[in-house]
Scaffold this motif. Structure first.
Motif, PDB file in Angstrom:
ATOM      1  N   ILE A 284      -7.080  -0.773   0.150  1.00 50.06           N
ATOM      2  CA  ILE A 284      -6.970   0.631  -0.286  1.00 50.06           C
ATOM      3  C   ILE A 284      -8.283   1.375  -0.075  1.00 50.06           C
ATOM      4  O   ILE A 284      -8.296   2.596   0.174  1.00 50.06           O
ATOM      5  CB  ILE A 284      -6.518   0.696  -1.758  1.00 50.06           C
ATOM      6  CG1 ILE A 284      -5.033   0.311  -1.862  1.00 50.06           C
ATOM      7  CG2 ILE A 284      -6.732   2.074  -2.359  1.00 50.06           C
ATOM      8  CD1 ILE A 284      -4.504   0.238  -3.269  1.00 50.06           C
ATOM      9  N   GLN A 285      -9.381   0.642  -0.126  1.00 47.99           N
ATOM     10  CA  GLN A 285     -10.682   1.274   0.090  1.00 47.99           C
ATOM     11  C   GLN A 285     -10.823   1.840   1.503  1.00 47.99           C
ATOM     12  O   GLN A 285     -11.629   2.749   1.727  1.00 47.99           O
ATOM     13  CB  GLN A 285     -11.796   0.269  -0.186  1.00 47.99           C
ATOM     14  CG  GLN A 285     -11.919  -0.105  -1.661  1.00 47.99           C
ATOM     15  CD  GLN A 285     -12.937  -1.204  -1.902  1.00 47.99           C
ATOM     16  OE1 GLN A 285     -13.511  -1.749  -0.961  1.00 47.99           O
ATOM     17  NE2 GLN A 285     -13.168  -1.541  -3.165  1.00 47.99           N
ATOM     18  N   THR A 286     -10.033   1.321   2.452  1.00 43.47           N
ATOM     19  CA  THR A 286     -10.078   1.876   3.810  1.00 43.47           C
ATOM     20  C   THR A 286      -9.479   3.269   3.848  1.00 43.47           C
ATOM     21  O   THR A 286      -9.782   4.062   4.741  1.00 43.47           O
ATOM     22  CB  THR A 286      -9.321   0.960   4.800  1.00 43.47           C
ATOM     23  OG1 THR A 286      -7.929   0.898   4.417  1.00 43.47           O
ATOM     24  CG2 THR A 286      -9.888  -0.443   4.787  1.00 43.47           C
TER      25      THR A 286
ATOM     26  N   CYS B  37       0.847  -1.185   0.000  1.00 42.71           N
ATOM     27  CA  CYS B  37       0.000   0.000   0.000  1.00 42.71           C
ATOM     28  C   CYS B  37       0.885   1.239   0.000  1.00 42.71           C
ATOM     29  O   CYS B  37       1.757   1.396   0.881  1.00 42.71           O
ATOM     30  CB  CYS B  37      -0.917  -0.008   1.219  1.00 42.71           C
ATOM     31  SG  CYS B  37      -1.902   1.496   1.417  1.00 42.71           S
ATOM     32  N   GLU B  38       0.682   2.138  -0.958  1.00 40.05           N
ATOM     33  CA  GLU B  38       1.504   3.347  -1.062  1.00 40.05           C
ATOM     34  C   GLU B  38       1.162   4.368   0.014  1.00 40.05           C
ATOM     35  O   GLU B  38       1.935   5.305   0.246  1.00 40.05           O
ATOM     36  CB  GLU B  38       1.314   3.977  -2.447  1.00 40.05           C
ATOM     37  CG  GLU B  38       1.823   3.111  -3.588  1.00 40.05           C
ATOM     38  CD  GLU B  38       1.611   3.752  -4.942  1.00 40.05           C
ATOM     39  OE1 GLU B  38       0.985   4.841  -4.973  1.00 40.05           O
ATOM     40  OE2 GLU B  38       2.058   3.186  -5.958  1.00 40.05           O
ATOM     41  N   VAL B  39       0.021   4.185   0.677  1.00 39.12           N
ATOM     42  CA  VAL B  39      -0.405   5.146   1.706  1.00 39.12           C
ATOM     43  C   VAL B  39       0.210   4.827   3.061  1.00 39.12           C
ATOM     44  O   VAL B  39       0.851   5.663   3.679  1.00 39.12           O
ATOM     45  CB  VAL B  39      -1.947   5.179   1.811  1.00 39.12           C
ATOM     46  CG1 VAL B  39      -2.378   6.179   2.890  1.00 39.12           C
ATOM     47  CG2 VAL B  39      -2.568   5.538   0.472  1.00 39.12           C
ATOM     48  N   CYS B  40       0.026   3.581   3.532  1.00 38.38           N
ATOM     49  CA  CYS B  40       0.481   3.233   4.878  1.00 38.38           C
ATOM     50  C   CYS B  40       1.609   2.209   4.900  1.00 38.38           C
ATOM     51  O   CYS B  40       2.145   1.901   5.958  1.00 38.38           O
ATOM     52  CB  CYS B  40      -0.693   2.709   5.703  1.00 38.38           C
ATOM     53  SG  CYS B  40      -1.362   1.133   5.100  1.00 38.38           S
ATOM     54  N   GLY B  41       1.965   1.664   3.731  1.00 37.62           N
ATOM     55  CA  GLY B  41       3.069   0.714   3.673  1.00 37.62           C
ATOM     56  C   GLY B  41       2.706  -0.720   3.983  1.00 37.62           C
ATOM     57  O   GLY B  41       3.565  -1.599   3.927  1.00 37.62           O
ATOM     58  N   SER B  42       1.430  -0.975   4.301  1.00 38.79           N
ATOM     59  CA  SER B  42       1.016  -2.353   4.570  1.00 38.79           C
ATOM     60  C   SER B  42       1.220  -3.196   3.314  1.00 38.79           C
ATOM     61  O   SER B  42       1.007  -2.714   2.192  1.00 38.79           O
ATOM     62  CB  SER B  42      -0.459  -2.402   4.989  1.00 38.79           C
ATOM     63  OG  SER B  42      -0.657  -1.685   6.190  1.00 38.79           O
TER      64      SER B  42
END
Length: 489
Positions: A339-341, A322-327
């Motif tokens: 990603i929908q979260t 995930c580019e947002v949180c790194g998960s």
């Protein structure tokens, strides 16, 4: 003097190729001058009549030189000699750069061009260049229109074949006749060629090798398809979306996406599929066959893709981040749902009331409220059900009635379905598995809950502090322990 003559080379002014003899240079120059001869059977391009004569032996059907190891026959003794190296595993020609070995010197010379970048064969029409003459010949058919002559027409399906023998074997596909049977695995074949290629699989032999990279194939057809990876040739394209395809059969299957055609049906449940391979995988649901096994834990899977995803459980590999949180996640679909979260995206909308949902499954559950099918209502709590049977089962939760008892431990249940699920605790049966990690469950609903571990989805939140949880029970437990919430109040 002899040594000096031996070292003399003759260079081609057109492509810089070097030849050891003048006669060799003259023969080579014909590839540039246009003095070429086409084979009327397969369209191959030959530079001399003698070369064409030798080539025609391939189509004559006369193969007097037989291999004593595998019963394959050849039109020339030289071809048999090269073939024997498959059995002896002799590869006398070695690349000095990467040490890869080859059966023939010609294959080695073509392979070397991977390292040098040399592409001495150029198309005079469009200028494309190629590492080997055979690749150029294949490419030239896109310009010349020369194709294999197929004068023999099948009166059943209209397909055209190059010979009466091929037509005879082709018609067996319609009659279902398979006269060639394998003694090892009992598979049957309609053509001797298909049967012969199959036998090579048991022997582990791949007699058709790529002269560019050295990869081996069981059949000429397999090699021909592979060669497109080197030539980059994709002569077929979809008339609807423009998707290019290297072979006609791939394009034919692709077109079913646009036409909606699903010609292959399951005889058990009636489900329809685009291809035979899709139907074959589906049939494993009914047969229980799981041919792909994990060498680490022994878990078995219906497809190689499922096994590949499962192996990431052991290796720890999570290639989708995930580019947002790194998960990171083991499967792409888990990342997509996660990603929908962040985006808050809810792409599945109810056409009746406008409510939106992040997953199709949640929309399906919601739609049951509008379907009008829940016509039976509980007088105690007001819950509604699709029919009276479900209402009757539900009423037992109020009356405490449990008419279905386990014969093993005497536990009692209010429905036969609950008893059946319970019995799996005694039998050890776990028919539902996670496609990501292979963990098995006795209930289908638990698989959906388990999947939230992989997706990171937490649909149940606390109304007080907004903490989120994967299951409703976790959210309820949190509210009772942290906030002193009592659902009975």
């Amino acid at each position: 003097m002899g040594k000096q003559a031996e070292d003399t080379t003759y260079s081609c002014k057109e492509c810089s190729s070097s030849l050891s003899t003048m006669s060799g240079l003259k023969k080579h120059m014909r590839t540039h001058t246009g003095n070429k001869t086409y084979c009327e059977v397969c369209g191959a391009l030959l530079s001399t009549m003698s070369g064409l004569k030798k080539h025609m032996q391939l189509h004559s059907g006369n193969k007097p030189h037989s291999c004593k190891e595998c019963d394959l026959s050849f039109s020339r003794a030289a071809s048999l000699k090269l073939h024997m190296r498959i059995h002896t595993e002799e590869k006398p020609y070695s690349c000095e750069v990467c040490s890869k070995t080859f059966v023939t010197n010609d294959n080695l010379q073509v392979h070397r061009r991977i390292h040098t970048g040399e592409k001495p064969y150029s198309c005079q029409v469009c200028g494309n260049t190629f590492t080997s003459k055979s690749n150029l010949n294949t490419h030239m058919r896109t310009h010349t229109g020369v194709k294999r002559l197929k004068p023999h027409i099948c009166d059943v399906c209209g397909n055209s074949l190059s010979s009466k023998v091929n037509l005879k074997f082709h018609k067996m596909r319609h009659t279902g006749e398979k006269p060639f049977s394998c003694d090892v695995c009992k598979l049957a074949f309609s053509s001797k060629g298909g049967f012969t290629n199959h036998l090579l699989r048991h022997k582990g032999e791949k007699p058709h090798s790529c002269e560019v990279c050295g990869l081996g194939y069981y059949s000429k057809g397999g090699l021909r398809l592979h060669m497109y990876t080197h030539t980059g040739q994709k002569p077929y394209s979809c008339e609807v979306c423009g998707l290019p395809a290297a072979v006609k059969s791939v394009l034919k299957k692709h077109m079913r996406i646009h036409t909606g055609e699903k010609p292959h049906s399951c005889e058990v449940c009636g489900s329809l599929f685009l291809s035979k391979s899709d139907l074959k995988v589906h049939m494993r649901i009914h047969t229980g066959e799981k041919p792909f096994s994990c060498e680490v834990c022994g878990s078995a899977f219906r497809t190689s893709g499922s096994l590949k995803i499962h192996m990431r459980r052991h290796t720890g590999e999570r290639p989708f981040s995930c580019e947002v949180c790194g998960s990171s996640f083991a499967v792409k679909v888990a990342l997509k749902i996660h990603i929908q979260t962040h985006t808050g995206e809810k792409p599945f909308s109810c056409e009746i009331c406008g409510s939106s949902f992040s997953r199709k499954y949640y929309l399906k559950q919601h739609m049951s409220k509008h379907s009008g099918e829940k016509r039976s209502f509980c007088d105690v709590c007001g819950s509604s059900f699709m029919n009276k049977y479900y209402l009757k089962t539900h009423m037992r939760s109020h009356t405490g009635e449990k008419p279905y008892a386990c014969k093993v431990c005497h536990s009692a249940f209010n429905s036969t379905s609950s008893l059946n699920v319970h019995m799996r605790k005694h039998t050890g049966e776990k028919p539902y598995s996670c496609e990501v990690c292979g963990t098995r469950f006795c209930e289908k609903a638990k698989v959906a809950i388990h999947m939230r571990i992989h997706t990171g989805e937490k649909p149940f939140s606390c109304e007080i502090c907004h903490s989120a949880y994967a299951t409703k029970s976790q959210a309820t437990r949190h509210k009772k322990l942290i906030h002193g919430f009592n659902k009975n109040v």
